[in-house]
Design a protein around this motif. Structure first.
Motif, PDB file in Angstrom:
ATOM      1  N   ARG A 155       0.832  -1.200   0.000  1.00  0.00           N
ATOM      2  CA  ARG A 155       0.000   0.000   0.000  1.00  0.00           C
ATOM      3  C   ARG A 155       0.866   1.249   0.000  1.00  0.00           C
ATOM      4  NH1 ARG A 155      -2.119   3.942   2.749  1.00  0.00           N
ATOM      5  NH2 ARG A 155      -4.361   4.401   2.763  1.00  0.00           N
ATOM      6  N   ASP A 156       1.913   1.254   0.834  1.00  0.00           N
ATOM      7  CA  ASP A 156       2.801   2.412   0.887  1.00  0.00           C
ATOM      8  C   ASP A 156       3.560   2.575  -0.420  1.00  0.00           C
ATOM      9  OD1 ASP A 156       2.022   2.908   3.505  1.00  0.00           O
ATOM     10  OD2 ASP A 156       3.664   1.741   4.363  1.00  0.00           O
ATOM     11  N   GLY A 157       3.987   1.456  -0.991  1.00  0.00           N
ATOM     12  CA  GLY A 157       4.731   1.528  -2.246  1.00  0.00           C
ATOM     13  C   GLY A 157       3.898   2.078  -3.390  1.00  0.00           C
ATOM     14  N   VAL A 158       2.668   1.582  -3.516  1.00  0.00           N
ATOM     15  CA  VAL A 158       1.793   2.063  -4.592  1.00  0.00           C
ATOM     16  C   VAL A 158       1.428   3.521  -4.350  1.00  0.00           C
ATOM     17  CG1 VAL A 158      -0.491   1.801  -5.640  1.00  0.00           C
ATOM     18  CG2 VAL A 158       0.913  -0.220  -5.175  1.00  0.00           C
ATOM     19  N   ARG A 159       1.178   3.867  -3.105  1.00  0.00           N
ATOM     20  CA  ARG A 159       0.843   5.262  -2.789  1.00  0.00           C
ATOM     21  C   ARG A 159       1.991   6.188  -3.164  1.00  0.00           C
ATOM     22  NH1 ARG A 159       0.504   9.401   1.086  1.00  0.00           N
ATOM     23  NH2 ARG A 159      -1.652  10.121   1.436  1.00  0.00           N
ATOM     24  N   ARG A 160       3.198   5.816  -2.785  1.00  0.00           N
ATOM     25  CA  ARG A 160       4.365   6.641  -3.120  1.00  0.00           C
ATOM     26  C   ARG A 160       4.520   6.784  -4.627  1.00  0.00           C
ATOM     27  NH1 ARG A 160       8.170   7.250   1.218  1.00  0.00           N
ATOM     28  NH2 ARG A 160       7.745   5.831   2.961  1.00  0.00           N
ATOM     29  N   ARG A 161       4.263   5.687  -5.348  1.00  0.00           N
ATOM     30  CA  ARG A 161       4.422   5.712  -6.799  1.00  0.00           C
ATOM     31  C   ARG A 161       3.389   6.657  -7.431  1.00  0.00           C
ATOM     32  NH1 ARG A 161       7.318   2.780 -10.286  1.00  0.00           N
ATOM     33  NH2 ARG A 161       8.087   1.503  -8.576  1.00  0.00           N
ATOM     34  N   CYS A 162       2.153   6.606  -6.967  1.00  0.00           N
ATOM     35  CA  CYS A 162       1.118   7.499  -7.494  1.00  0.00           C
ATOM     36  C   CYS A 162       1.447   8.960  -7.193  1.00  0.00           C
ATOM     37  CB  CYS A 162      -0.247   7.145  -6.913  1.00  0.00           C
ATOM     38  SG  CYS A 162      -0.905   5.544  -7.436  1.00  0.00           S
ATOM     39  N   LEU A 163       1.925   9.235  -5.976  1.00  0.00           N
ATOM     40  CA  LEU A 163       2.231  10.608  -5.597  1.00  0.00           C
ATOM     41  C   LEU A 163       3.479  11.119  -6.303  1.00  0.00           C
ATOM     42  CD1 LEU A 163       1.362  10.578  -1.783  1.00  0.00           C
ATOM     43  CD2 LEU A 163       0.035  11.534  -3.674  1.00  0.00           C
ATOM     44  N   ALA A 164       4.452  10.232  -6.567  1.00  0.00           N
ATOM     45  CA  ALA A 164       5.637  10.639  -7.324  1.00  0.00           C
ATOM     46  C   ALA A 164       5.243  11.024  -8.743  1.00  0.00           C
ATOM     47  CB  ALA A 164       6.663   9.513  -7.339  1.00  0.00           C
ATOM     48  N   ALA A 165       4.332  10.237  -9.333  1.00  0.00           N
ATOM     49  CA  ALA A 165       3.842  10.575 -10.675  1.00  0.00           C
ATOM     50  C   ALA A 165       3.105  11.905 -10.642  1.00  0.00           C
ATOM     51  CB  ALA A 165       2.934   9.468 -11.200  1.00  0.00           C
ATOM     52  N   ARG A 166       2.362  12.145  -9.575  1.00  0.00           N
ATOM     53  CA  ARG A 166       1.616  13.407  -9.481  1.00  0.00           C
ATOM     54  C   ARG A 166       2.565  14.600  -9.428  1.00  0.00           C
ATOM     55  NH1 ARG A 166      -3.317  15.309  -8.808  1.00  0.00           N
ATOM     56  NH2 ARG A 166      -3.459  17.421  -8.023  1.00  0.00           N
ATOM     57  N   GLU A 167       3.684  14.460  -8.732  1.00  0.00           N
ATOM     58  CA  GLU A 167       4.639  15.563  -8.670  1.00  0.00           C
ATOM     59  C   GLU A 167       5.146  15.928 -10.066  1.00  0.00           C
ATOM     60  OE1 GLU A 167       7.666  14.592  -5.879  1.00  0.00           O
ATOM     61  OE2 GLU A 167       6.316  14.683  -4.147  1.00  0.00           O
ATOM     62  N   VAL A 168       5.323  14.921 -10.908  1.00  0.00           N
ATOM     63  CA  VAL A 168       5.727  15.180 -12.293  1.00  0.00           C
ATOM     64  C   VAL A 168       4.625  15.942 -13.026  1.00  0.00           C
ATOM     65  CG1 VAL A 168       6.316  14.117 -14.514  1.00  0.00           C
ATOM     66  CG2 VAL A 168       7.271  13.186 -12.386  1.00  0.00           C
ATOM     67  N   MET A 169       3.369  15.510 -12.839  1.00  0.00           N
ATOM     68  CA  MET A 169       2.258  16.179 -13.509  1.00  0.00           C
ATOM     69  C   MET A 169       2.079  17.614 -13.002  1.00  0.00           C
ATOM     70  SD  MET A 169       1.386  13.977 -15.674  1.00  0.00           S
ATOM     71  CE  MET A 169       2.055  12.315 -15.837  1.00  0.00           C
ATOM     72  N   GLU A 170       2.374  17.856 -11.736  1.00  0.00           N
ATOM     73  CA  GLU A 170       2.281  19.214 -11.212  1.00  0.00           C
ATOM     74  C   GLU A 170       3.340  20.113 -11.829  1.00  0.00           C
ATOM     75  OE1 GLU A 170       2.495  18.728  -7.003  1.00  0.00           O
ATOM     76  OE2 GLU A 170       0.398  18.131  -6.809  1.00  0.00           O
ATOM     77  N   ARG A 171       4.515  19.541 -12.143  1.00  0.00           N
ATOM     78  CA  ARG A 171       5.545  20.330 -12.828  1.00  0.00           C
ATOM     79  C   ARG A 171       5.157  20.618 -14.271  1.00  0.00           C
ATOM     80  NH1 ARG A 171       9.223  16.810 -10.124  1.00  0.00           N
ATOM     81  NH2 ARG A 171       9.646  15.616 -12.022  1.00  0.00           N
ATOM     82  N   HIS A 172       4.376  19.706 -14.848  1.00  0.00           N
ATOM     83  CA  HIS A 172       3.977  19.825 -16.246  1.00  0.00           C
ATOM     84  C   HIS A 172       2.450  19.690 -16.339  1.00  0.00           C
ATOM     85  CE1 HIS A 172       8.235  19.362 -17.009  1.00  0.00           C
ATOM     86  NE2 HIS A 172       8.234  18.147 -16.497  1.00  0.00           N
ATOM     87  N   PRO A 173       1.694  20.746 -16.031  1.00  0.00           N
ATOM     88  CA  PRO A 173       0.233  20.640 -15.956  1.00  0.00           C
ATOM     89  C   PRO A 173      -0.442  20.204 -17.253  1.00  0.00           C
ATOM     90  CG  PRO A 173       1.007  22.667 -14.906  1.00  0.00           C
ATOM     91  CD  PRO A 173       2.171  22.083 -15.631  1.00  0.00           C
ATOM     92  N   TRP A 174       0.253  20.290 -18.368  1.00  0.00           N
ATOM     93  CA  TRP A 174      -0.278  19.823 -19.647  1.00  0.00           C
ATOM     94  C   TRP A 174      -0.199  18.305 -19.759  1.00  0.00           C
ATOM     95  CZ3 TRP A 174       3.788  17.235 -21.685  1.00  0.00           C
ATOM     96  CH2 TRP A 174       5.067  17.633 -21.284  1.00  0.00           C
ATOM     97  N   GLY A 175       0.504  17.644 -18.844  1.00  0.00           N
ATOM     98  CA  GLY A 175       0.730  16.212 -18.930  1.00  0.00           C
ATOM     99  C   GLY A 175      -0.531  15.368 -19.019  1.00  0.00           C
ATOM    100  N   PRO A 176      -1.501  15.553 -18.113  1.00  0.00           N
ATOM    101  CA  PRO A 176      -2.716  14.740 -18.205  1.00  0.00           C
ATOM    102  C   PRO A 176      -3.401  14.849 -19.559  1.00  0.00           C
ATOM    103  CG  PRO A 176      -2.611  15.809 -16.068  1.00  0.00           C
ATOM    104  CD  PRO A 176      -1.485  16.377 -16.883  1.00  0.00           C
TER     105      PRO A 176
END
Length: 213
Positions: free
Chosen positions: A69-90
Motif C-alpha cells: 500500500r505504501d509503495g503504490v501510494r508513493r508511486r502514485c504521488l511521485a507521478a503526481r509531482e511530475v504532472m504538477e511540474r507539467h500541468p499539460w501532462g494529463p
C-alpha cells in the motif's frame, strides 16, 4: 528538441506548442523539424516519453520491501509531482490513441507490488481499473465549469442548473476554488487526490486480506 518542446509546453501550454513556435525556440526553420519528427502527433508522443522518463526517475529510488500500500501510494504521488511540474501532462496522455510502452512499464511496477503482496491477478486487474489514471498522478474531471476569466458564463451555467439539479449545483458551487499550486484541473487538487487514493488503497487492502487463505 524534446526538452525544448517540454519547456515550450510548460510556458505556453499545449495550445502554444506549435511546430513554428518550437522552431523559433530552437533557432531553425519550421520545415527542418520534419526531418526529425513526422508532425505534431509524433511530437506529442515524444512529450509522453519525456513525461514517463521523469516518472521513472522519480520512482527509481522508492524504498524496497515496504508494504504494498505504501509503495503504490508513493508511486502514485511521485507521478503526481511530475504532472504538477507539467500541468499539460494529463491532457497529452489522454489524447494518445495507443498506450506507450513507458506507460505500460509504470503500470507493471504497480501491479508487481500488488502481486508480490499476495493479490491475485484477478484482484490486481480490478485494482488497476479502480485506480485508473491515479497511477499516473491525476484524475479525470467530472465537471468543467466555465474557463478561467469567464465568471459570468460560469454563473449563468450554475443558475441554469440550479432548478433541475439542486444537489449537483450546490456541490459545484461549494467546490469551485482557485488554483493553489497543486491543482491539475477544476477539482483535481492534491488533497482530493490523496483522499480518493487512500480510500481506494484501503478498500483494496481489505479485499487482499479477504482473499487470503
Amino acid at each position: 528538441m524534446l526538452l525544448a518542446a517540454v519547456a515550450r509546453a510548460d510556458a505556453s501550454g499545449l495550445d502554444g506548442l506549435t511546430m513554428r513556435a518550437l522552431a523559433d525556440d530552437l533557432g531553425v526553420e519550421a520545415m527542418s523539424l520534419y526531418h526529425h519528427l513526422r508532425g505534431k502527433e509524433a511530437l506529442l508522443d515524444g512529450l509522453v516519453e519525456r513525461l514517463m522518463a521523469e516518472v521513472a526517475e522519480a520512482t527509481s529510488d522508492l524504498p524496497a520491501g515496504e508494504e504494498w500500500r505504501d509503495g503504490v501510494r508513493r508511486r502514485c504521488l511521485a507521478a503526481r509531482e511530475v504532472m504538477e511540474r507539467h500541468p499539460w501532462g494529463p491532457a497529452v496522455l489522454l489524447t494518445r490513441t495507443s498506450v506507450p510502452p513507458s506507460v505500460f512499464a509504470h503500470f507493471e511496477a504497480v501491479l508487481a507490488a500488488m502481486i508480490e503482496a499476495g493479490f491475485s491477478y484477478h484482484l490486481g486487474h480490478r485494482a488497476l481499473h479502480a485506480l485508473g489514471s491515479m497511477v499516473l498522478g491525476f484524475v479525470q474531471e467530472l465537471f468543467a465549469p466555465g474557463a478561467e476569466g469567464d465568471e459570468d458564463a460560469s454563473a449563468d451555467e450554475l443558475a441554469a442548473m440550479a432548478h433541475a439539479l439542486p444537489h449537483v449545483t450546490a456541490m459545484v458551487a461549494a467546490e469551485l476554488h482557485a488554483a493553489d499550486g497543486d491543482v491539475l484541473g477544476w477539482c483535481d487538487s492534491r488533497a482530493e487526490f490523496e483522499f480518493t487514493l487512500d480510500l481506494l488503497l484501503d478498500g483494496l487492502e481489505a479485499q487482499r486480506v479477504a482473499q487470503s487463505p
